[in-house]
Design a protein around this motif. Structure first.
Motif, PDB file in Angstrom:
ATOM      1  N   ASP A   1      17.351 -17.811 -27.746  1.00 38.24           N
ATOM      2  CA  ASP A   1      17.406 -19.377 -27.609  1.00 38.24           C
ATOM      3  C   ASP A   1      17.838 -19.497 -26.208  1.00 38.24           C
ATOM      4  O   ASP A   1      17.256 -20.619 -25.598  1.00 38.24           O
ATOM      5  CB  ASP A   1      18.515 -20.116 -28.494  1.00 38.24           C
ATOM      6  N   CYS A   2      18.529 -18.785 -25.660  1.00 37.35           N
ATOM      7  CA  CYS A   2      18.704 -18.924 -24.297  1.00 37.35           C
ATOM      8  C   CYS A   2      17.701 -18.387 -23.446  1.00 37.35           C
ATOM      9  O   CYS A   2      17.367 -18.976 -22.094  1.00 37.35           O
ATOM     10  CB  CYS A   2      20.093 -18.283 -23.641  1.00 37.35           C
ATOM     11  N   ALA A   3      17.129 -17.014 -23.639  1.00 33.76           N
ATOM     12  CA  ALA A   3      16.084 -16.407 -22.966  1.00 33.76           C
ATOM     13  C   ALA A   3      14.925 -17.421 -22.655  1.00 33.76           C
ATOM     14  O   ALA A   3      14.195 -17.428 -21.574  1.00 33.76           O
ATOM     15  CB  ALA A   3      15.601 -15.101 -23.419  1.00 33.76           C
ATOM     16  N   ASP A   4      14.256 -18.238 -23.552  1.00 32.56           N
ATOM     17  CA  ASP A   4      12.966 -18.751 -23.373  1.00 32.56           C
ATOM     18  C   ASP A   4      13.039 -19.859 -22.168  1.00 32.56           C
ATOM     19  O   ASP A   4      12.396 -19.959 -21.469  1.00 32.56           O
ATOM     20  CB  ASP A   4      12.524 -19.495 -24.801  1.00 32.56           C
TER      21      ASP A   4
ATOM     22  N   ALA B   1      21.009 -13.488 -20.222  1.00 29.00           N
ATOM     23  CA  ALA B   1      19.546 -13.699 -20.813  1.00 29.00           C
ATOM     24  C   ALA B   1      18.651 -13.459 -19.493  1.00 29.00           C
ATOM     25  O   ALA B   1      17.649 -12.830 -19.437  1.00 29.00           O
ATOM     26  CB  ALA B   1      19.245 -14.969 -21.317  1.00 29.00           C
ATOM     27  N   ARG B   2      18.970 -13.884 -18.314  1.00 26.62           N
ATOM     28  CA  ARG B   2      18.212 -13.826 -16.968  1.00 26.62           C
ATOM     29  C   ARG B   2      18.268 -12.178 -16.696  1.00 26.62           C
ATOM     30  O   ARG B   2      17.182 -11.582 -16.460  1.00 26.62           O
ATOM     31  CB  ARG B   2      18.833 -14.336 -16.030  1.00 26.62           C
ATOM     32  N   PHE B   3      19.323 -11.498 -16.804  1.00 26.00           N
ATOM     33  CA  PHE B   3      19.296 -10.023 -16.478  1.00 26.00           C
ATOM     34  C   PHE B   3      18.401  -9.354 -17.801  1.00 26.00           C
ATOM     35  O   PHE B   3      17.575  -8.429 -17.263  1.00 26.00           O
ATOM     36  CB  PHE B   3      20.825  -9.533 -16.853  1.00 26.00           C
ATOM     37  N   CYS B   4      18.431  -9.588 -18.937  1.00 33.41           N
ATOM     38  CA  CYS B   4      17.580  -9.061 -19.914  1.00 33.41           C
ATOM     39  C   CYS B   4      16.108  -9.304 -19.803  1.00 33.41           C
ATOM     40  O   CYS B   4      15.358  -8.562 -20.276  1.00 33.41           O
ATOM     41  CB  CYS B   4      18.108  -9.504 -21.303  1.00 33.41           C
TER      42      CYS B   4
ATOM     43  N   ARG C   1      12.117 -21.407 -16.346  1.00 35.95           N
ATOM     44  CA  ARG C   1      12.713 -21.772 -15.197  1.00 35.95           C
ATOM     45  C   ARG C   1      12.383 -20.927 -14.171  1.00 35.95           C
ATOM     46  O   ARG C   1      12.014 -20.982 -13.219  1.00 35.95           O
ATOM     47  CB  ARG C   1      14.229 -22.124 -15.286  1.00 35.95           C
ATOM     48  N   MET C   2      12.524 -19.380 -14.415  1.00 41.27           N
ATOM     49  CA  MET C   2      12.228 -18.377 -13.727  1.00 41.27           C
ATOM     50  C   MET C   2      10.729 -18.522 -13.162  1.00 41.27           C
ATOM     51  O   MET C   2      10.585 -18.088 -12.045  1.00 41.27           O
ATOM     52  CB  MET C   2      12.556 -17.102 -14.233  1.00 41.27           C
ATOM     53  N   ARG C   3      10.035 -18.605 -14.015  1.00 39.70           N
ATOM     54  CA  ARG C   3       8.513 -18.863 -13.699  1.00 39.70           C
ATOM     55  C   ARG C   3       8.071 -20.245 -13.530  1.00 39.70           C
ATOM     56  O   ARG C   3       6.993 -20.266 -13.086  1.00 39.70           O
ATOM     57  CB  ARG C   3       7.805 -18.171 -15.038  1.00 39.70           C
ATOM     58  N   ASN C   4       8.770 -20.860 -13.455  1.00 38.08           N
ATOM     59  CA  ASN C   4       8.315 -22.614 -13.418  1.00 38.08           C
ATOM     60  C   ASN C   4       7.185 -22.903 -14.381  1.00 38.08           C
ATOM     61  O   ASN C   4       6.290 -23.615 -13.760  1.00 38.08           O
ATOM     62  CB  ASN C   4       8.040 -22.607 -11.824  1.00 38.08           C
ATOM     63  N   GLN C   5       7.641 -22.536 -15.550  1.00 37.42           N
ATOM     64  CA  GLN C   5       6.600 -22.629 -16.371  1.00 37.42           C
ATOM     65  C   GLN C   5       6.932 -23.756 -17.490  1.00 37.42           C
ATOM     66  O   GLN C   5       6.702 -23.914 -18.716  1.00 37.42           O
ATOM     67  CB  GLN C   5       6.126 -21.618 -17.472  1.00 37.42           C
TER      68      GLN C   5
ATOM     69  N   VAL D   1      10.429  -8.382 -18.336  1.00 38.33           N
ATOM     70  CA  VAL D   1       9.426  -8.941 -18.877  1.00 38.33           C
ATOM     71  C   VAL D   1       8.835 -10.024 -17.935  1.00 38.33           C
ATOM     72  O   VAL D   1       7.987 -10.892 -18.124  1.00 38.33           O
ATOM     73  CB  VAL D   1       9.651  -9.592 -20.159  1.00 38.33           C
ATOM     74  N   ILE D   2       9.527 -10.306 -16.725  1.00 39.13           N
ATOM     75  CA  ILE D   2       9.059 -11.284 -15.605  1.00 39.13           C
ATOM     76  C   ILE D   2       7.522 -11.340 -15.417  1.00 39.13           C
ATOM     77  O   ILE D   2       6.924 -12.332 -15.474  1.00 39.13           O
ATOM     78  CB  ILE D   2      10.027 -11.310 -14.551  1.00 39.13           C
TER      79      ILE D   2
END
Length: 203
Positions: A65-68, A11-14, A73-77, A18-19
């Protein structure tokens, strides 16, 4: 210390493209809910080619479901509201899966037994999910989970296998097994919660 599962790594790779986009974690949760409901509708149709297509949509929904959570977490949101929305979406879609395959298999068992089983399983899923969430909240500081993963896979990753059930046309067998397993799993989770904090069952 939490470990990132293989599915969350995918999911992180995908999510790399969109980051920096305007897409938010809640947008992905909405997509997860919509695609999950669409998949469940195809399962309820009882039409074979739609069920097969629905299996692929289900995989997409499970990946979302994994990606959201990963995007949050990646954006600290991360937010309490976002977590509750994610929990609602996950629980709803999983419960609807069993209702959907129950309706889809309505002609495979007499007197709408399959439909009844689907609703029974859905209730077990909801109860187990609520109790599991309580356990995870209690263990939040330690980072432990009610049902920890193994070999790089989270407990929730079993949802991906639901598509295989559809593609193999094993819905009826899965309904029968889950009608026993879901209530037992809910009872097991209740037992775990009582062992950890008896008072939490009253609140």
């Amino acid at each position: 210390m939490s470990r990132i599962s293989w599915t969350h790594k995918v999911a992180r790779f995908c999510l790399i493209p969109v980051i920096k986009s305007p897409i938010t974690p809640n947008h992905l949760t909405v997509l997860r809910l919509i695609t999950g409901i669409i998949a469940c509708v195809t399962f309820a149709s009882g039409i074979r080619y739609l069920e097969i297509i629905g299996g692929f949509i289900w995989i997409l929904s499970a990946l979302l479901d994994c990606a959201d959570g990963e995007l949050a977490r990646m954006r600290n949101q991360s937010s309490e509201w976002g977590h509750k929305f994610d929990f609602f979406s996950d629980t709803t879609v999983t419960a609807l899966f069993f209702i959907g395959i129950g309706i889809g298999a309505r002609d495979s068992m007499p007197e709408l037994v399959a439909v009844v089983l689907g609703f029974i399983i859905a209730q077990g899923v909801v109860v187990a999910a609520v109790l599991t969430e309580k356990i995870d909240q209690i263990k939040e500081e330690s980072g432990d989970k009610a049902y920890p993963g193994i070999a790089g896979f989270n407990f929730d990753d079993i949802l991906f296998l639901f598509a295989l059930i559809i593609w193999l046309d094993w819905q009826m067998y899965f309904l029968v097994g889950a009608s026993i397993g879901a209530p037992l799993f809910a009872l097991l989770t209740f037992y775990k919660l009582v062992q950890i904090n008896p008072d939490s069952c009253i609140s």
